[in-house]
Write a protein that holds these residues in place. Structure first.
Motif, PDB file in Angstrom:
ATOM      1  N   GLU A  23       0.807  -1.222   0.000  1.00 27.84           N
ATOM      2  CA  GLU A  23       0.000   0.000   0.000  1.00 27.84           C
ATOM      3  C   GLU A  23       0.840   1.272   0.000  1.00 27.84           C
ATOM      4  N   SER A  24       2.157   1.141   0.134  1.00 26.06           N
ATOM      5  CA  SER A  24       3.032   2.313   0.204  1.00 26.06           C
ATOM      6  C   SER A  24       3.414   2.762  -1.203  1.00 26.06           C
ATOM      7  N   PRO A  25       3.101   4.013  -1.551  1.00 26.57           N
ATOM      8  CA  PRO A  25       3.433   4.510  -2.891  1.00 26.57           C
ATOM      9  C   PRO A  25       4.931   4.430  -3.161  1.00 26.57           C
ATOM     10  N   GLY A  26       5.267   3.983  -4.357  1.00 27.22           N
ATOM     11  CA  GLY A  26       6.663   3.938  -4.764  1.00 27.22           C
ATOM     12  C   GLY A  26       7.448   2.747  -4.237  1.00 27.22           C
ATOM     13  N   VAL A  27       6.793   1.848  -3.516  1.00 27.83           N
ATOM     14  CA  VAL A  27       7.481   0.680  -2.966  1.00 27.83           C
ATOM     15  C   VAL A  27       7.150  -0.538  -3.821  1.00 27.83           C
ATOM     16  N   ALA A  28       8.206  -1.242  -4.219  1.00 24.81           N
ATOM     17  CA  ALA A  28       8.048  -2.462  -5.022  1.00 24.81           C
ATOM     18  C   ALA A  28       8.488  -3.649  -4.170  1.00 24.81           C
ATOM     19  N   PRO A  29       7.529  -4.326  -3.521  1.00 23.48           N
ATOM     20  CA  PRO A  29       7.915  -5.440  -2.663  1.00 23.48           C
ATOM     21  C   PRO A  29       8.382  -6.662  -3.441  1.00 23.48           C
ATOM     22  N   GLU A  30       9.448  -7.241  -2.971  1.00 23.64           N
ATOM     23  CA  GLU A  30       9.921  -8.538  -3.455  1.00 23.64           C
ATOM     24  C   GLU A  30       9.695  -9.514  -2.306  1.00 23.64           C
ATOM     25  N   VAL A  31       8.871 -10.509  -2.543  1.00 23.19           N
ATOM     26  CA  VAL A  31       8.497 -11.459  -1.498  1.00 23.19           C
ATOM     27  C   VAL A  31       9.352 -12.713  -1.614  1.00 23.19           C
ATOM     28  N   VAL A  32      10.027 -13.039  -0.505  1.00 26.30           N
ATOM     29  CA  VAL A  32      10.802 -14.267  -0.426  1.00 26.30           C
ATOM     30  C   VAL A  32      10.110 -15.161   0.598  1.00 26.30           C
ATOM     31  N   LEU A  33       9.611 -16.283   0.141  1.00 27.40           N
ATOM     32  CA  LEU A  33       8.998 -17.256   1.051  1.00 27.40           C
ATOM     33  C   LEU A  33      10.139 -18.044   1.683  1.00 27.40           C
ATOM     34  N   TYR A  34      10.614 -17.529   2.812  1.00 31.89           N
ATOM     35  CA  TYR A  34      11.863 -18.026   3.382  1.00 31.89           C
ATOM     36  C   TYR A  34      11.792 -19.467   3.877  1.00 31.89           C
ATOM     37  N   LEU A  35      10.601 -19.983   4.147  1.00 27.66           N
ATOM     38  CA  LEU A  35      10.504 -21.387   4.550  1.00 27.66           C
ATOM     39  C   LEU A  35      10.802 -22.308   3.365  1.00 27.66           C
ATOM     40  N   GLU A  36      10.522 -21.820   2.158  1.00 30.85           N
ATOM     41  CA  GLU A  36      10.799 -22.586   0.937  1.00 30.85           C
ATOM     42  C   GLU A  36      12.173 -22.256   0.352  1.00 30.85           C
ATOM     43  N   ASN A  37      12.600 -21.013   0.518  1.00 30.06           N
ATOM     44  CA  ASN A  37      13.881 -20.531  -0.023  1.00 30.06           C
ATOM     45  C   ASN A  37      14.655 -19.823   1.088  1.00 30.06           C
ATOM     46  N   PRO A  38      15.224 -20.589   2.013  1.00 21.33           N
ATOM     47  CA  PRO A  38      15.878 -19.955   3.158  1.00 21.33           C
ATOM     48  C   PRO A  38      17.131 -19.169   2.767  1.00 21.33           C
ATOM     49  N   PRO A  39      17.354 -18.058   3.445  1.00 21.19           N
ATOM     50  CA  PRO A  39      18.592 -17.306   3.212  1.00 21.19           C
ATOM     51  C   PRO A  39      19.779 -18.104   3.748  1.00 21.19           C
ATOM     52  N   SER A  40      20.935 -17.837   3.186  1.00 18.96           N
ATOM     53  CA  SER A  40      22.162 -18.478   3.668  1.00 18.96           C
ATOM     54  C   SER A  40      22.549 -17.896   5.024  1.00 18.96           C
ATOM     55  N   ALA A  41      23.442 -18.578   5.710  1.00 19.93           N
ATOM     56  CA  ALA A  41      23.950 -18.063   6.978  1.00 19.93           C
ATOM     57  C   ALA A  41      24.619 -16.704   6.762  1.00 19.93           C
ATOM     58  N   ALA A  42      25.332 -16.544   5.646  1.00 18.59           N
ATOM     59  CA  ALA A  42      26.002 -15.269   5.354  1.00 18.59           C
ATOM     60  C   ALA A  42      24.978 -14.158   5.137  1.00 18.59           C
ATOM     61  N   LYS A  43      23.897 -14.441   4.421  1.00 23.58           N
ATOM     62  CA  LYS A  43      22.854 -13.434   4.200  1.00 23.58           C
ATOM     63  C   LYS A  43      22.186 -13.071   5.521  1.00 23.58           C
ATOM     64  N   LEU A  44      21.899 -14.062   6.345  1.00 21.28           N
ATOM     65  CA  LEU A  44      21.304 -13.786   7.656  1.00 21.28           C
ATOM     66  C   LEU A  44      22.232 -12.922   8.501  1.00 21.28           C
ATOM     67  N   ALA A  45      23.516 -13.223   8.489  1.00 22.50           N
ATOM     68  CA  ALA A  45      24.482 -12.423   9.249  1.00 22.50           C
ATOM     69  C   ALA A  45      24.436 -10.971   8.788  1.00 22.50           C
ATOM     70  N   GLN A  46      24.384 -10.752   7.466  1.00 24.84           N
ATOM     71  CA  GLN A  46      24.314  -9.391   6.923  1.00 24.84           C
ATOM     72  C   GLN A  46      23.017  -8.703   7.337  1.00 24.84           C
ATOM     73  N   LEU A  47      21.895  -9.415   7.260  1.00 20.91           N
ATOM     74  CA  LEU A  47      20.607  -8.821   7.628  1.00 20.91           C
ATOM     75  C   LEU A  47      20.601  -8.390   9.093  1.00 20.91           C
ATOM     76  N   TYR A  48      21.052  -9.272   9.977  1.00 21.57           N
ATOM     77  CA  TYR A  48      21.047  -8.929  11.408  1.00 21.57           C
ATOM     78  C   TYR A  48      22.032  -7.814  11.709  1.00 21.57           C
ATOM     79  N   ARG A  49      23.191  -7.823  11.074  1.00 16.85           N
ATOM     80  CA  ARG A  49      24.169  -6.747  11.272  1.00 16.85           C
ATOM     81  C   ARG A  49      23.556  -5.410  10.845  1.00 16.85           C
ATOM     82  N   ASP A  50      22.913  -5.399   9.661  1.00 15.21           N
ATOM     83  CA  ASP A  50      22.317  -4.160   9.153  1.00 15.21           C
ATOM     84  C   ASP A  50      21.119  -3.715   9.996  1.00 15.21           C
ATOM     85  N   ALA A  51      20.469  -4.653  10.662  1.00  9.92           N
ATOM     86  CA  ALA A  51      19.332  -4.317  11.529  1.00  9.92           C
ATOM     87  C   ALA A  51      19.780  -3.925  12.935  1.00  9.92           C
ATOM     88  N   GLY A  52      21.076  -4.112  13.228  1.00 10.95           N
ATOM     89  CA  GLY A  52      21.577  -3.812  14.574  1.00 10.95           C
ATOM     90  C   GLY A  52      21.165  -4.863  15.591  1.00 10.95           C
TER      91      GLY A  52
END
Length: 114
Positions: A23-52
């Protein structure tokens, strides 16, 4: 703006977060069904680092055996490996945009990175 959401359609908070993105104007969501396509440990590390967050803060306790396995007190590498191997251990939803990453619990936290 691209917004990637690691989504579980069975989760109400995840569905509400996705609705905010859609519903947010200008936002293009990319949906990753993570239970079917789990992120790698390296991607998770990056996500948590970037999230603090630590990987332990991103660990889903409810409805999992994470506590029985000692994961809340395990090292980062062990937690990340467990999450990559068993994505149900990942707390959801995680959202990544050019402005950062948030674990959107509650769902309104997504506004911080839009």
């Amino acid at each position: 703006m691209k917004a990637t959401i690691w989504h579980n359609p069975a989760c109400g908070t995840s569905r509400k977060t996705l609705a905010i993105l859609e519903e947010s104007p200008g936002v293009a969501p990319e949906v990753v069904l993570y239970l079917e396509n789990p992120p790698s440990a390296a991607k998770l590390a990056q996500l948590y680092r970037d999230a603090g967050l630590t990987p332990q803060q991103g660990l889903r306790l409810r409805g999992t055996d994470a506590e029985d396995r000692g994961l809340p007190h395990a090292g980062d590498a062990e937690v990340l490996a467990a999450m990559a191997a068993e994505p149900r251990l990942i707390e959801r939803p995680l959202v990544e945009t050019a402005k950062g990453v948030r674990l959107c619990r509650p769902q309104d936290r997504v506004h911080e990175i839009l």
